[in-house]
Design an enzyme around this catalytic site. Structure first.
Site, mmCIF file in Angstrom:
data_model
loop_
_atom_site.group_PDB
_atom_site.id
_atom_site.type_symbol
_atom_site.label_atom_id
_atom_site.label_comp_id
_atom_site.label_asym_id
_atom_site.label_seq_id
_atom_site.Cartn_x
_atom_site.Cartn_y
_atom_site.Cartn_z
ATOM 1 N N ARG A 234 89.760 -18.198 47.741
ATOM 2 C CA ARG A 234 88.873 -19.795 48.383
ATOM 3 C C ARG A 234 87.584 -19.934 48.578
ATOM 4 O O ARG A 234 86.740 -18.927 48.777
ATOM 5 C CB ARG A 234 89.694 -20.419 50.085
ATOM 6 N N ASP A 258 86.059 -16.615 40.568
ATOM 7 C CA ASP A 258 87.042 -18.251 40.531
ATOM 8 C C ASP A 258 87.265 -19.221 41.651
ATOM 9 O O ASP A 258 88.390 -20.108 41.203
ATOM 10 C CB ASP A 258 88.568 -17.683 40.241
ATOM 11 N N HIS A 295 89.118 -21.573 38.434
ATOM 12 C CA HIS A 295 90.150 -21.245 39.318
ATOM 13 C C HIS A 295 90.906 -21.064 38.295
ATOM 14 O O HIS A 295 92.704 -21.551 38.077
ATOM 15 C CB HIS A 295 90.351 -22.673 40.241
#
Length: 332
Positions: A234, A258, A295
């Site tokens: 996160r 990411d 992501h």
């Protein structure tokens, strides 16, 4: 059941249609994210399905209740973007995909690490321009290095196993110690000792109040000078301004991410034809020792099949008044 899918890209639809083949739900796909302005698209639906960056705030949940929607399916595992107390208060059921392919995210973390270490992204840019020099491309052997893993759930455990396969010494921090990982050579230590000893630190923990900005100025100062940092969990685990300062001073050797704390406004959208208004993200994408992906850690065929299958099964479960096993009850 009639279901509106928000933030649904064309590459998702074949997986969802295939999973729905024997369930016969009526799926309506919208590329738009869920926002106060797009809530109305769900009018006439019995449920909605959203993705990781669709915010389910109290006002949006109240608007959905006004449309008689009492079921929301998440096409993701985490749900820190959901106001769970508000959902419970309003009588909205929240179902999620608790696990899909931990290997997908773990392997992406390894890909970021390898690309940063061996400078393959820089080498690719050079050879496209017929520049075959090696200056500035030197890496290091991963074998024998200490790799810190923060969070040893399914993804962290998969990453730890891969690093053991590289011949690394794996140091882990988690409130729960895995006996299985310990048996194969993982050493659990307090967080401060993991930070101080790791040549590479990879984050695989959930976003909770006590993990928000887990990697801040003090944590970065405690790390080995020149250590590599990988985050596929996160974005808000990192204090981005502090990370940028550590990169500028050399305290942090390289960064692979990411996820990004402010990614909701940028990831999964094309900004190539306009200026990026986020100064921190813009800085990260232009540093030579930083690799940012949008992501995509989850993005494998196997993971997409599992996400679609569990999502559709979740819808059918509630439609048939079965006890849901994937209901979001506490923020993870």
């Amino acid at each position: 059941m009639t279901v509106a899918f928000y933030s649904c890209h064309t590459y998702e639809q074949p997986f969802l249609d295939a999973a729905n083949h024997s369930h016969n739900h009526q799926l309506t796909f919208f590329s738009q994210p869920l926002t106060p302005d797009t809530v109305a698209l769900a009018a006439g639906q019995q449920a909605i399905c959203v993705f990781v960056n669709d915010p389910l705030t109290r006002p949006i949940l109240q608007a959905l209740v006004g449309l008689r929607i009492r079921l929301i399916a998440l096409r993701c595992a985490g749900y820190n973007q959901v106001d769970i107390p508000a959902a419970h208060e309003l009588g909205i059921r929240i179902l999620r995909v608790p696990a899909y392919s931990p290997h997908a995210v773990a392997e992406h973390a390894v890909a970021l690490l390898l690309a940063l270490n061996r400078k393959t992204y820089l080498a690719y840019q050079r050879t496209k321009e017929n520049n075959f020099t090696l200056d500035g491309l030197m890496g290091f052997d991963l074998c024998g290095k200490r790799v810190g893993v923060v969070g040893t759930g399914k993804i962290g455990a998969a990453f730890a196993r891969i690093m053991l396969g590289f011949g690394c010494h794996v140091l882990a921090y988690d409130n729960i110690h895995s006996a299985v990982l310990q048996e194969i050579g993982v050493t659990y230590l307090p967080l401060n000792e993991v930070l101080a000893n790791a040549d590479v630190l990879s984050l695989h923990c959930p976003l909770l109040p006590d993990t928000h900005h887990l990697i801040n100025a003090s944590a970065l100062a405690a790390m080995k000078p020149g250590a590599y940092l990988i985050n596929t969990s996160r974005g808000a685990l990192l204090d981005t301004p502090a990370v940028l300062r550590a990169l500028e001073t050399g305290q942090l050797g390289a960064l692979g991410v990411d996820v990004y704390e402010g990614e909701d406004d940028f990831f999964y959208a094309d900004w190539s034809d306009k200026p990026l208004p986020d100064a921190n993200l813009n800085a990260l994408t232009h540093l030579p020792n930083v690799l940012v992906t949008a992501h995509q850690g989850f993005f494998t065929r196997e993971a997409m099949e599992q996400i679609a299958r569990v999502t559709i099964n979740n819808l059918t479960c509630l439609e048939q008044h079965q006890i849901p096993i994937n209901e979001a009850t506490v923020v993870v």
